[in-house]
Structure formats: structure tokens, C-alpha cells
Design a protein around this motif. Structure first.
Motif, mmCIF file in Angstrom:
data_model
loop_
_atom_site.group_PDB
_atom_site.id
_atom_site.type_symbol
_atom_site.label_atom_id
_atom_site.label_comp_id
_atom_site.label_asym_id
_atom_site.label_seq_id
_atom_site.Cartn_x
_atom_site.Cartn_y
_atom_site.Cartn_z
ATOM 1 N N GLN A 243 -33.283 13.693 50.133
ATOM 2 C CA GLN A 243 -31.902 13.238 50.312
ATOM 3 C C GLN A 243 -31.121 13.225 48.998
ATOM 4 O O GLN A 243 -29.921 13.500 48.982
ATOM 5 C CB GLN A 243 -31.892 11.844 50.953
ATOM 6 N N LEU A 244 -31.810 12.936 47.905
ATOM 7 C CA LEU A 244 -31.139 12.959 46.603
ATOM 8 C C LEU A 244 -30.647 14.364 46.278
ATOM 9 O O LEU A 244 -29.500 14.555 45.847
ATOM 10 C CB LEU A 244 -32.092 12.477 45.507
ATOM 11 N N LEU A 245 -31.513 15.359 46.517
ATOM 12 C CA LEU A 245 -31.167 16.740 46.139
ATOM 13 C C LEU A 245 -30.204 17.406 47.120
ATOM 14 O O LEU A 245 -29.470 18.318 46.734
ATOM 15 C CB LEU A 245 -32.441 17.571 45.975
ATOM 16 N N ASP A 246 -30.199 16.951 48.383
ATOM 17 C CA ASP A 246 -29.242 17.586 49.312
ATOM 18 C C ASP A 246 -27.965 16.754 49.503
ATOM 19 O O ASP A 246 -27.085 17.092 50.301
ATOM 20 C CB ASP A 246 -29.896 17.925 50.668
ATOM 21 N N GLY A 247 -27.879 15.635 48.757
ATOM 22 C CA GLY A 247 -26.635 14.861 48.748
ATOM 23 C C GLY A 247 -26.427 13.953 49.942
ATOM 24 O O GLY A 247 -25.299 13.524 50.203
ATOM 25 N N THR A 248 -27.489 13.620 50.682
ATOM 26 C CA THR A 248 -27.334 12.792 51.887
ATOM 27 C C THR A 248 -27.889 11.377 51.704
ATOM 28 O O THR A 248 -27.999 10.628 52.668
ATOM 29 C CB THR A 248 -28.050 13.454 53.083
ATOM 30 N N LEU A 249 -28.232 11.006 50.468
ATOM 31 C CA LEU A 249 -28.828 9.692 50.213
ATOM 32 C C LEU A 249 -27.790 8.591 50.446
ATOM 33 O O LEU A 249 -26.730 8.578 49.830
ATOM 34 C CB LEU A 249 -29.357 9.635 48.779
ATOM 35 N N ALA A 250 -28.111 7.670 51.355
ATOM 36 C CA ALA A 250 -27.176 6.600 51.703
ATOM 37 C C ALA A 250 -27.393 5.388 50.786
ATOM 38 O O ALA A 250 -28.292 5.374 49.940
ATOM 39 C CB ALA A 250 -27.368 6.208 53.171
ATOM 40 N N GLY A 251 -26.567 4.371 50.998
ATOM 41 C CA GLY A 251 -26.733 3.134 50.241
ATOM 42 C C GLY A 251 -26.027 3.189 48.891
ATOM 43 O O GLY A 251 -25.372 4.175 48.540
ATOM 44 N N ASN A 252 -26.177 2.104 48.140
ATOM 45 C CA ASN A 252 -25.446 1.991 46.871
ATOM 46 C C ASN A 252 -26.331 2.328 45.673
ATOM 47 O O ASN A 252 -26.294 1.657 44.645
ATOM 48 C CB ASN A 252 -24.843 0.589 46.731
#
Length: 355
Positions: A243-252
Motif C-alpha cells: 500500500q505504501l508503494l502503490d499509494g493506497t495506504l490509509a490512516g494518518n
């Protein structure tokens, strides 16, 4: 040298075997400039490395075979690179006009004092790079050594995937070549600093007048950030990485996790630049080109720009190239900074090389 070539050299695939991903780039040179003909990027499914040593050959082999298929080319020639604590590069000072035999003997004596392994366990190469400006009457000789296990493992796996390795380079010099060939030419005497943040290794490389003037490596990379995100946000490590590398990581995570990583990265960059300035008596570079997985994280680029007091920009080596229309241009735009080492390795097909 580039302009003197009459005979077109065969294209060579640049093959960057990282600890979490394998990247490949295929570039051709035409009378109108460079053309990106193909690229591929494949994750390695498991933790297959201990530092830079391959421990799970099967996982790396599977990813390499996927790369081979994804490139959609019959080109077999490939260049690979090595980095880490088992690789040493140093400029040594030698008497000029020695015979090859005498120079080789001198190099072996010098290497023996620098390398923490028996000489029979390393591959050794050297190249005279011109008169020394600091040691009167001497010439600068670039000495490079790598542990045989590190090199042989990559050659073996590349051959298994139906590649024919031709050159083994150092990752920092591949980065330097990518800047030399594919970055808009800076002012002649301007030094450019490239910061490559991979999964497990940070590389700081200063390029001046088309030459790599300084390199520094540090065992620090995106794995540190991914582990922190996984622990703080209580998600699986593999999920955090994807998720970090594809830009979908949620949250703050940008507020509560990224600043820790950014502060450590800044500290490492500042230390490396300080070392560069003190050892070469050069001025601090004013521009940083950010490459590797970290360059895909937009908030990190913003933090570095603000806090380092330098112009920090993502380096896209394909920005001035013609792109094969069959390629996914949108995906390439995002991946480009991660393909810098592979692009630098591919650039070795534009100049003659010796075996």
C-alpha cells in the motif's frame, strides 16, 4: 567518446536485482536520441536476502523469469550491479607509466591492505583515470573489488533466466551513468547529489563533470519505514509495503510515522554530504536527485525539500526520451525513479567496454 562511435553497439538490458524488487530496462540509441523500448518491475515474493547476500534463490529466480517474459524481447545481453559491504571502491595513487604487470602487482599489494577478505575470494578490477591533483607526480587509479559469492550468485540467476551477463558494475556507478546520460546537462562545474533509497540500502552519490566524485552507502532504507508503519498501524508488513508503494495506504501515517523516517534520512544525507565536503574540499551540492522507492512517496519529497534547505526533485531518467507507444506511460511515470540503476546499467551499451 560517445560521438566517435561508428559501429552501433548491441543493446543490453540493465538488470537491477534489488532485495525486494527486480527492475529491468531496455534502451536503444537512435540519431534522434534515446528510446525506451521496454521496462519491467517484479517484486520478490519472500524475504530472500540477508543484507545483500541471496539466501532464497528460488524466489529471486522466479522474479527474474517473470522479468524475462515481461520485457518481450529476444535480447539476451544484460548488465548487473552489486553493492553493500562486500564491495569496495577506492581511488589509489600510483606511479605513472608502469607496465601492466608492475601496475597489477602494485594494485594487489594496495588491495590486500584494503579488502577484509583473502584476495582469492574477490574479483578485482582497476582503471587509470588520470593525473592526480592531490599527489604530485602520481596518477589516480580506481580500484574496485567485490566478493566472488556476491557476483557469482547474480550471474548464475541471470543465466538461469536466459540472460547473458556482460558487465558487472557497482550500483553507485550505474547511478552516475544514468545521470551522465539521461539528466539534463547541468552547468559544467555544478555537482549533483543523487540519493537512492532502496529497500535496505541508502546510497549517496555525488556526480561532477560527468564523473562520480563521491559515494557513500548506509544500511538504511524503506524497510525501516515499512516496519514502523506495520507496528504503529498494526497491519501486516506485506500489506504495508504494497500500500505504501502503490499509494493506497490509509490512516494518518504521514503525520505519525513518516517524520521519524524523514528525520533519520535527513541525518544520513547531511552526514554523507559533510563527509564529501571534508574529504574533497568541495562545496555543498545545491541539488538532490531522489531515486529508489522513497522517490515515489510525494510527502517525503516535500519534507526533504523543506528541511534540507536544498532543491530536492524526483529523478525520472526517461523524461527526455521517446517512449515506445506500447508501454504503459502512466505506470512508467510513477515507477521511473526506481528504474535509475537499471537505466544506468542499460546505458553501458552506448560506449565500448572491455572484458
Amino acid at each position: 567518446m560517445k560521438s566517435l562511435l561508428k559501429k552501433k553497439l548491441p543493446p543490453i538490458v540493465g538488470l537491477d536485482i534489488g532485495t525486494r524488487q527486480i527492475k529491468a530496462v531496455w534502451i536503444e540509441q537512435t540519431k534522434d536520441g534515446f528510446v525506451l523500448q521496454g521496462y519491467a518491475c517484479e517484486p520478490i515474493s519472500k524475504i530472500a536476502f540477508s543484507e545483500r547476500d541471496i539466501k532464497d534463490y528460488e524466489s529471486v529466480s522466479i522474479a527474474l523469469k517473470k522479468i524475462r517474459k515481461a520485457l518481450k524481447t529476444k535480447i539476451k545481453l544484460a548488465n548487473v550491479a552489486v553493492a553493500g559491504t562486500s564491495v569496495i571502491s577506492k581511488v589509489v595513487y600510483m606511479d605513472p607509466e608502469q607496465s601492466d604487470f608492475d601496475l597489477e602487482n602494485q594494485i594487489e599489494i594496495e588491495a590486500d591492505s584494503l579488502i577484509p577478505y583473502p584476495l582469492e575470494e574477490v574479483y578485482l578490477d582497476f582503471e587509470e583515470i588520470g593525473p592526480s591533483t592531490t599527489h604530485t607526480g602520481k596518477v589516480n587509479v580506481l580500484l574496485t573489488a567485490a566478493h566472488k559469492d556476491l557476483v557469482d550468485s547474480r550471474l548464475l540467476l541471470a543465466r538461469e533466466a536466459n540472460f547473458e551477463p556482460k558487465i558487472v558494475d557497482m550500483e553507485s556507478y550505474a547511478i552516475g551513468n544514468a545521470i551522465d546520460f539521461f539528466h539534463a546537462n547541468p552547468a559544467t562545474d555544478e555537482s549533483l547529489c543523487c540519493v537512492n533509497v532502496g529497500a535496505s540500502l541508502l546510497q549517496v552519490c555525488v556526480v561532477k563533470n560527468g564523473n562520480v566524485a563521491y559515494t557513500k552507502e548506509h544500511a538504511f532504507g524503506l524497510n525501516n519505514l515499512i516496519n514502523d508503519i506495520s507496528a504503529i498501524h498494526m497491519i501486516e508488513r506485506e500489506t504495508a509495503e504494497r500500500q505504501l508503494l502503490d499509494g493506497t495506504l490509509a490512516g494518518n501515517w504521514v503525520e505519525d510515522t513518516l517524520p521519524i523516517f524523514a528525520a533519520n534520512l535527513q541525518q544520513s544525507i547531511n552526514r554523507a554530504l559533510q563527509m564529501y565536503m571534508s574529504t574533497t574540499h568541495a562545496e555543498r551540492p545545491q541539488k538532490i536527485l531522489l531515486t529508489g522507492g522513497a522517490a515515489t512517496i510525494a510527502p517525503l519529497v516535500d519534507i526533504l525539500n523543506q528541511d534540507l534547505g536544498l532543491d530536492v526533485a524526483r529523478f525520472n531518467p526517461f523524461a527526455g526520451m521517446t517512449i515506445n507507444p506500447k508501454l504503459d506511460a502512466a505506470k512508467l511515470q510513477k515507477l521511473a525513479p526506481q528504474l535509475v540503476i537499471a537505466a544506468g546499467l542499460a546505458s553501458r551499451s552506448f560506449t565500448p567496454w572491455h572484458m
